[in-house]
Design a protein around this motif. Structure first.
Motif, mmCIF file in Angstrom:
data_model
loop_
_atom_site.group_PDB
_atom_site.id
_atom_site.type_symbol
_atom_site.label_atom_id
_atom_site.label_comp_id
_atom_site.label_asym_id
_atom_site.label_seq_id
_atom_site.Cartn_x
_atom_site.Cartn_y
_atom_site.Cartn_z
ATOM 1 N N TYR A 1 0.818 -1.204 0.000
ATOM 2 C CA TYR A 1 0.000 0.000 0.000
ATOM 3 C C TYR A 1 0.852 1.254 0.000
ATOM 4 O O TYR A 1 1.963 1.277 0.528
ATOM 5 C CB TYR A 1 -0.911 0.025 1.237
ATOM 6 N N SER A 2 0.290 2.317 -0.553
ATOM 7 C CA SER A 2 0.905 3.631 -0.483
ATOM 8 C C SER A 2 0.868 4.157 0.940
ATOM 9 O O SER A 2 -0.038 3.833 1.715
ATOM 10 C CB SER A 2 0.163 4.594 -1.417
ATOM 11 N N ARG B 1 0.040 6.955 1.860
ATOM 12 C CA ARG B 1 -1.130 7.817 2.023
ATOM 13 C C ARG B 1 -2.437 7.062 1.812
ATOM 14 O O ARG B 1 -3.511 7.673 1.811
ATOM 15 C CB ARG B 1 -1.041 8.998 1.063
ATOM 16 N N SER B 2 -2.359 5.757 1.639
ATOM 17 C CA SER B 2 -3.554 4.947 1.434
ATOM 18 C C SER B 2 -4.244 4.693 2.767
ATOM 19 O O SER B 2 -3.621 4.234 3.726
ATOM 20 C CB SER B 2 -3.172 3.616 0.782
ATOM 21 N N PRO C 1 9.196 2.242 -4.474
ATOM 22 C CA PRO C 1 7.844 2.736 -4.193
ATOM 23 C C PRO C 1 7.180 3.349 -5.413
ATOM 24 O O PRO C 1 7.825 3.876 -6.301
ATOM 25 C CB PRO C 1 8.069 3.790 -3.108
ATOM 26 N N ARG C 2 5.844 3.246 -5.392
ATOM 27 C CA ARG C 2 5.068 3.919 -6.418
ATOM 28 C C ARG C 2 4.998 5.399 -6.088
ATOM 29 O O ARG C 2 5.379 5.839 -5.013
ATOM 30 C CB ARG C 2 3.644 3.336 -6.477
ATOM 31 N N ARG D 1 4.443 7.257 -2.456
ATOM 32 C CA ARG D 1 4.589 6.215 -1.454
ATOM 33 C C ARG D 1 5.770 6.461 -0.534
ATOM 34 O O ARG D 1 6.359 5.555 0.020
ATOM 35 C CB ARG D 1 4.724 4.869 -2.159
#
Length: 373
Positions: free
Chosen positions: A137-138, A140-141, A357-358, A361
């Motif tokens: 997960y990010s 900020r997710s 990271p994406r 992220r």
């Protein structure tokens, strides 16, 4: 196999593993009460079945992902390897625990080698869940943060349980050990709370983790009450206590009898005891100052429980001298400082080796995000 498909089934496995851990936490709560009121009459008691049923679910999910990705030639994440390894330790503890009881008889303490092995394995697998959430997960997710807080709460609750025998030492020895719980709490609990705050980038993660853990514990108590009412097991403790008046269960009964002269603490106080130190930790910001926040937490735990024990009839006569109290406080501060540093290292290990990271992220360990996060 597409990256989206791989992420999707890994997330399903993660949430399934977290649900299994909740089941295990409820089973552990019931198991502790069973041991304290009924005794260990058989390995096949309902709380054991809850615990090891949840372990089997976790094993199926973790090792299922590992086996499937090995078969498809997909590189497996560190998180799934860590989670699966931890559950193997839990499984190994079961036959060792059964052998331990056959050799040494009834033993109602969490600090037996097989119990500690199982709790350690569970903590390792929960750290694996934290790492999986970081990987999938990010930062900020909201789903990722929810997974991190839930995993952090389970980790905190599992580690917190291991401290329960410290109350027996406080009662049996007094002096510096009157503060045994605070010293051990300062040494161990920041590993869960500071680590969760740093990997989630949430300043108030310790408070959220404590609240969730408290709610899980309440549900576990209600499950235990309902289970006892339905099954109505027969206690085998009296004859065992008669054999050894100095056993942990006998001392525990003695403490309970003395404290029965005062009403039990209200729920608000029960929540405030773990929550206030967690709030102090959050105010010190464990994302940026892990050691300082751990020290503040340790001092908060020390102060609260020194006061709380002094209100209980079993412990009030054992209040230590000023020198003993200062000594225990210094030990608590030293333990907290070491725990804060260890938590910083642990969080770096969880985040440092994650895949590239994406977008969006960024993680809080190498370079913390803005103070308002």
């Amino acid at each position: 196999m597409s990256a989206g498909t791989r992420t999707a089934y890994r997330r399903v496995a993660l949430w399934g593993a977290l649900a299994a851990k909740l089941l295990a936490a409820w089973g552990l709560s019931w198991d502790i009460q069973w041991h304290m009121t009924i005794g260990r009459d058989s390995f096949w008691i309902p709380p054991h079945l809850m615990i090891y049923g949840s372990v089997l679910i976790g094993l199926a999910l973790g090792w299922g992902v590992l086996a499937y990705e090995w078969w498809r030639g997909v590189p497996t994440t560190r998180g799934f390897r860590l989670a699966a390894l931890g559950l193997v330790l839990v499984v190994l503890a079961a036959p060792i625990d059964d052998l331990w009881h056959r050799l040494f008889g009834l033993d109602v303490t969490l600090w037996s080698p097989p119990h500690l092995l199982a709790l350690f394995g569970s903590a390792i697998s929960t750290l694996g869940c934290l790492l999986i959430a970081v990987e999938l997960y990010s930062a900020r997710s909201w789903a990722g943060r929810l997974a991190l807080i839930l995993a952090g709460a389970v980790l905190y609750g599992g580690v917190r349980v291991t401290l329960d025998p410290s109350w027996l030492y406080a009662y049996s020895y007094g002096g510096v050990l009157f503060h045994a719980f605070a010293m051990l709490a300062a040494l161990i609990l920041p590993l869960a709370l500071v680590t969760t705050a740093r990997v989630s980038a949430l300043r108030w993660a310790p408070v959220l983790a404590v609240i969730v853990s408290f709610a899980v514990a309440i549900v576990g108590q209600e499950i235990a009450h309902a289970g006892f009412a339905i099954i109505q097991p027969v206690s085998v403790l009296d004859e065992e206590v008669a054999k050894d008046a100095g056993s942990p269960i006998a001392v525990g009964r003695e403490i309970a009898e003395k404290n029965r002269t005062v009403p039990p603490p209200p729920w608000a106080l029960r929540l405030a005891l773990p929550l206030v130190p967690a709030a102090l930790m959050a105010l010190a910001d464990p994302r940026r100052r892990p050691r300082a926040s751990a020290i503040v937490y340790g001092v908060g735990v020390f102060t609260e429980y020194a006061w709380f024990l002094s209100t209980l009839p079993a412990y009030a006569p054992l209040t230590p001298t000023g020198l003993e109290t200062v000594t225990a406080l210094l030990i608590t501060v030293a333990c907290a400082a070491a725990s804060g540093l260890a938590a910083r290292w642990l969080a770096a290990q969880l985040v440092g080796g994650t895949p590239e990271p994406r977008a969006g992220r960024a993680r809080p360990v190498a370079g913390l995000t803005s103070p308002g996060r």
